[in-house]
Design an enzyme around this catalytic site. Structure first.
Site, PDB file in Angstrom:
ATOM      1  N   HIS A 108      52.534   0.015  37.458  1.00  0.00           N
ATOM      2  CA  HIS A 108      51.118  -0.331  37.567  1.00  0.00           C
ATOM      3  C   HIS A 108      49.641   0.844  38.140  1.00  0.00           C
ATOM      4  O   HIS A 108      49.055   0.208  38.809  1.00  0.00           O
ATOM      5  CB  HIS A 108      51.021  -1.168  38.537  1.00  0.00           C
ATOM      6  CG  HIS A 108      52.354  -2.683  38.451  1.00  0.00           C
ATOM      7  ND1 HIS A 108      51.199  -3.766  37.888  1.00  0.00           N
ATOM      8  CD2 HIS A 108      53.063  -2.743  38.943  1.00  0.00           C
ATOM      9  CE1 HIS A 108      52.970  -4.927  37.858  1.00  0.00           C
ATOM     10  NE2 HIS A 108      53.863  -4.196  38.368  1.00  0.00           N
TER      11      HIS A 108
ATOM     12  N   ASN B  72      53.286 -11.073  39.086  1.00  0.00           N
ATOM     13  CA  ASN B  72      52.159 -10.969  37.911  1.00  0.00           C
ATOM     14  C   ASN B  72      51.976 -12.434  37.577  1.00  0.00           C
ATOM     15  O   ASN B  72      51.748 -13.018  37.459  1.00  0.00           O
ATOM     16  CB  ASN B  72      53.569 -10.468  37.087  1.00  0.00           C
ATOM     17  CG  ASN B  72      53.997  -8.782  37.692  1.00  0.00           C
ATOM     18  OD1 ASN B  72      53.331  -8.258  37.770  1.00  0.00           O
ATOM     19  ND2 ASN B  72      55.263  -8.576  37.223  1.00  0.00           N
TER      20      ASN B  72
HETATM   21  C1  HEM Z   1      54.642  -1.712  41.811  1.00  0.00           C
HETATM   22  C2  HEM Z   1      58.575  -1.641  42.726  1.00  0.00           C
HETATM   23  C3  HEM Z   1      59.485  -5.687  41.081  1.00  0.00           C
HETATM   24  C4  HEM Z   1      54.617  -6.256  41.272  1.00  0.00           C
HETATM   25  C5  HEM Z   1      55.147  -0.975  42.422  1.00  0.00           C
HETATM   26  C6  HEM Z   1      54.889  -0.333  43.755  1.00  0.00           C
HETATM   27  C7  HEM Z   1      56.454  -0.068  43.180  1.00  0.00           C
HETATM   28  C8  HEM Z   1      57.138  -1.165  42.635  1.00  0.00           C
HETATM   29  C9  HEM Z   1      57.290   1.519  43.491  1.00  0.00           C
HETATM   30  C10 HEM Z   1      54.610   1.319  43.472  1.00  0.00           C
HETATM   31  C11 HEM Z   1      53.064   0.822  44.608  1.00  0.00           C
HETATM   32  C12 HEM Z   1      52.931   1.859  45.259  1.00  0.00           C
HETATM   33  O1  HEM Z   1      52.297   2.549  44.669  1.00  0.00           O
HETATM   34  O2  HEM Z   1      51.381   1.397  45.449  1.00  0.00           O
HETATM   35  C13 HEM Z   1      59.520  -2.622  42.143  1.00  0.00           C
HETATM   36  C14 HEM Z   1      60.362  -2.822  42.368  1.00  0.00           C
HETATM   37  C15 HEM Z   1      61.014  -3.788  42.190  1.00  0.00           C
HETATM   38  C16 HEM Z   1      59.426  -4.062  40.851  1.00  0.00           C
HETATM   39  C17 HEM Z   1      61.861  -2.166  42.721  1.00  0.00           C
HETATM   40  C18 HEM Z   1      62.197  -4.369  41.454  1.00  0.00           C
HETATM   41  C19 HEM Z   1      63.042  -4.506  42.225  1.00  0.00           C
HETATM   42  C20 HEM Z   1      58.485  -6.101  40.601  1.00  0.00           C
HETATM   43  C21 HEM Z   1      57.876  -7.646  40.635  1.00  0.00           C
HETATM   44  C22 HEM Z   1      56.728  -7.942  40.757  1.00  0.00           C
HETATM   45  C23 HEM Z   1      56.221  -7.041  40.938  1.00  0.00           C
HETATM   46  C24 HEM Z   1      59.520  -8.701  40.220  1.00  0.00           C
HETATM   47  C25 HEM Z   1      56.266  -9.373  40.447  1.00  0.00           C
HETATM   48  C26 HEM Z   1      56.199 -10.112  40.382  1.00  0.00           C
HETATM   49  C27 HEM Z   1      53.967  -5.162  41.089  1.00  0.00           C
HETATM   50  C28 HEM Z   1      53.221  -5.445  41.344  1.00  0.00           C
HETATM   51  C29 HEM Z   1      52.117  -4.165  41.771  1.00  0.00           C
HETATM   52  C30 HEM Z   1      53.674  -2.880  41.796  1.00  0.00           C
HETATM   53  C31 HEM Z   1      51.291  -6.363  41.042  1.00  0.00           C
HETATM   54  C32 HEM Z   1      50.534  -3.390  41.922  1.00  0.00           C
HETATM   55  C33 HEM Z   1      50.364  -3.469  43.387  1.00  0.00           C
HETATM   56  C34 HEM Z   1      48.971  -2.723  43.185  1.00  0.00           C
HETATM   57  O3  HEM Z   1      47.978  -3.370  43.154  1.00  0.00           O
HETATM   58  O4  HEM Z   1      49.139  -2.314  43.709  1.00  0.00           O
HETATM   59  N1  HEM Z   1      56.020  -1.852  42.455  1.00  0.00           N
HETATM   60  N2  HEM Z   1      58.520  -3.601  42.040  1.00  0.00           N
HETATM   61  N3  HEM Z   1      57.418  -5.750  41.311  1.00  0.00           N
HETATM   62  N4  HEM Z   1      54.618  -4.248  41.680  1.00  0.00           N
HETATM   63 FE1  HEM Z   1      56.981  -3.544  42.052  1.00  0.00          FE
END
Ligand code: HEM
Ligand code: NDP
Length: 504
Positions: free
Chosen positions: A55, A128
């Site tokens: 992202h 999402n």
């Molecule tokens: C961002 C991990 C599943 C939505 C991130 C980031 C990590 C991460 C490490 C970066 C955070 C940052 O540096 O600010 C994971 C892991 C998942 C997972 C380990 C599964 C075990 C999901 C799912 C969704 C999701 C299922 C949605 C339903 C997002 C979004 C961001 C993000 C929207 C961006 C947040 C922002 O706008 O700063 N994720 N994620 N992720 N993830 Fe996940």
């Protein structure tokens, strides 16, 4: 001159110049003592922070959420306590796979993050634009993301890796179907829905828990681009989302969403045919109707993108009393993962930065010191720096405790693999056969074929076998588009056209 502020160094000393280095004579070398120049160059070297591991490309606005319907029977969360109550919100929408400079109109899932600055601290809804996800066990998440990023040798995106992985995880076919459908390239963040995706919980003032799903429905309508249109747009601008949001806000056409919840009792959750905590499944609307809650209006462009959007740290563990987690093991892993990511990407006190600091709640904790501790937390009494203490330091609030969760008394601790079964195909089949019309199915076939075109025959056949289990027409439609070449260019961005060597 008199009415302009004085230019200073970061310690407040007036700068003698901001253009000319100090040298030994007009043709001589630089003076080491020109610390003004050193400061300027050193700051430039530190202007970037690591991009998010996923992202990375994002767009944000500020606005507010207003409650329009009473849901206090389900939750005691303060932000939902009365109709008309308003809460300030920061949003960040994103693509998943592309880097920070990626083009906006690429086929990908979109992140939909909201930070509600409530009186009980921040509630982050980190969802999402899809109600489900590719995998249902966090162990698979890093491998999945690796298939979306660049190949280690070609340094290009690899459809071979993507379809090889998906073919081995048939539970992903539901999400891949949405990705390859019209909604795979929304026209802009304003033209897509947001979903909490996971099952969450809510509890009311009597301590009664319900399981809930969050749906933010766009009031602009779901609009999308075809692969061809997206390619044309990317040829003109890589920033089509930023431009569209900018123009909408400047023109006073503020993007809006209605929030709905779906609700399931704890008893119902034990009886559903599908696992209600499986992130690859929706809750059918017919059985769990949408309940209207309120309206989100995003009407302000942040004054400084880096400060408020790049520095924003959204975190699924930011919940407030009245809203909680569920046994969804993907959600539980996310609750652990994000704060770790923020400490690495932004630093120890990331929560104290303007984007992340609560606006309505006072922060009181016993964490001490560390890099960038530029705030005070001695509660007006420097003796209250440990707990328990007799100096009126802060104490815990039992309101924040979730009601006890009943678990199966016969449950044992083990690794329960959720094996592929017919239940994984029921919902994608409903989407394919009952929700999509003929034109939508035709575009899905072609989009999918475009994405698959470069992959090896063995991966193609394995994925077509998964599609056949969803619906024979699905497999036949994609196969035909592949065989006739009646599809656009590969619809996934930056592809390697030489399939990797498949294992014998
Ligand atoms: C961002 C991990 C599943 C939505 C991130 C980031 C990590 C991460 C490490 C970066 C955070 C940052 O540096 O600010 C994971 C892991 C998942 C997972 C380990 C599964 C075990 C999901 C799912 C969704 C999701 C299922 C949605 C339903 C997002 C979004 C961001 C993000 C929207 C961006 C947040 C922002 O706008 O700063 N994720 N994620 N992720 N993830 Fe996940
Ligand atoms: P419904 O007919 O009540 O719901 C169908 C849903 O499909 C609507 O929410 C609609 O969203 C959404 N939809 C329409 N086109 C697309 C698309 N291209 N990509 C993704 N979603 C789309 O039936 P059910 O609730 O029984 O669900 C049937 C199937 O619809 C599910 O198996 C699932 O695949 C899909 N779906 C279900 C959702 C849910 O929460 N129940 C949510 C989204 C998809 P909208 O109303 O916003 O136009």
């Amino acid at each position: 001159m008199a009415d302009k502020p004085t230019l200073t160094s970061s310690s407040g000393k007036p700068y003698p110049t901001n253009e000319t280095s100090q040298t030994a004579g007009p043709r001589g070398p630089l003076m080491m003592q020109d610390h003004y120049l050193m400061e300027k160059l050193a700051h430039q070297n530190r202007e970037r922070i690591p991009e998010r591991v996923v992202h990375a490309k994002g767009w944000g606005l500020q606005g507010a959420f207003t409650v329009t319907h009473d849901i206090t029977q389900y939750t005691c969360a303060d932000l939902f306590s009365e109709v008309g109550k308003q809460t300030e919100v920061l949003s960040r929408w994103s693509t998943v796979a592309g880097e920070r400079g990626a083009a906006d109109a690429e086929r990908d899932v979109r992140g939909f993050s909201l930070k509600f600055y409530t009186e009980d601290g921040n509630w982050d809804m980190v969802g999402n634009n899809t109600p489900i996800f590719f995998v249902r066990d966090a162990f698979k998440f890093p491998d999945f993301i690796r298939t979306q990023k660049r190949h280690p040798k070609t340094n290009m995106r690899s459809p071979e890796a993507m379809f090889d992985f998906w073919a081995a995880q048939p539970e992903s076919v539901h999400q891949v179907t949405i990705l390859m459908s019209d909604r795979g390239i929304p026209r802009s963040p304003a033209h897509m829905n947001g979903y909490g995706s996971h099952t969450f919980s809510m509890w009311n003032k009597d301590g009664v828990r319900h399981w809930v799903k969050f749906h933010f429905k766009t009031q602009q309508g779901n609009e999308w681009y075809s692969d061809d249109k997206a390619a044309e747009i990317i040829g003109q601008t890589r920033e089509s989302y930023q431009e569209e949001l900018w123009n909408m806000v400047q023109d006073g056409k503020y993007p809006k969403w209605k929030l709905f919840i779906q609700v399931m009792t704890e008893e119902q959750a034990m009886e559903t045919e599908f696992n209600p905590f499986d992130l690859t499944k929706v809750w059918p609307h017919g059985d769990y109707p949408l309940i209207e809650v309120g309206e989100l209006v995003m009407d302000t462009i942040p004054e400084n993108y880096f400060q408020l959007v790049e520095n924003a740290a959204f975190n699924p563990n930011n919940v407030v009393p009245g809203i909680g987690f569920s046994p969804d093991k993907m959600l539980q892993a996310r609750v652990m993962s994000y704060a770790d990511a923020h400490r690495y990407r932004i630093g120890t006190h990331y929560e104290a930065l303007p984007a992340n600091a609560p606006k309505k709640a006072k922060v009181n904790h016993y964490h001490k010191d560390g890099a960038m501790r530029f705030f005070t937390n001695d509660f007006g009494n420097p003796n209250a720096y440990y707990e328990p203490n007799q100096y009126d330091g802060p104490v815990a609030d039992p309101r924040a405790e979730e009601p006890p969760l009943k678990i199966d008394p016969d449950a044992v601790v083990a690794r329960f693999e959720q094996e592929e079964s017919e239940i994984d195909y029921v919902q994608p089949r409903a989407l394919y056969a009952e929700v999509f019309n003929d034109e939508e199915r035709d575009r899905l076939h072609k989009n999918m074929a475009g994405g698959m075109a470069p992959v090896s025959d063995s991966v193609k056949e394995r994925w077509l076998a998964v599609l056949k289990k969803v619906h024979p027409d699905y497999e036949a439609g994609v196969r035909k588009a592949l065989e006739t070449g009646d599809h656009g260019d590969p619809s996934l961005p930056v592809t390697d056209n030489t399939p990797l060597q498949a294992a014998e």
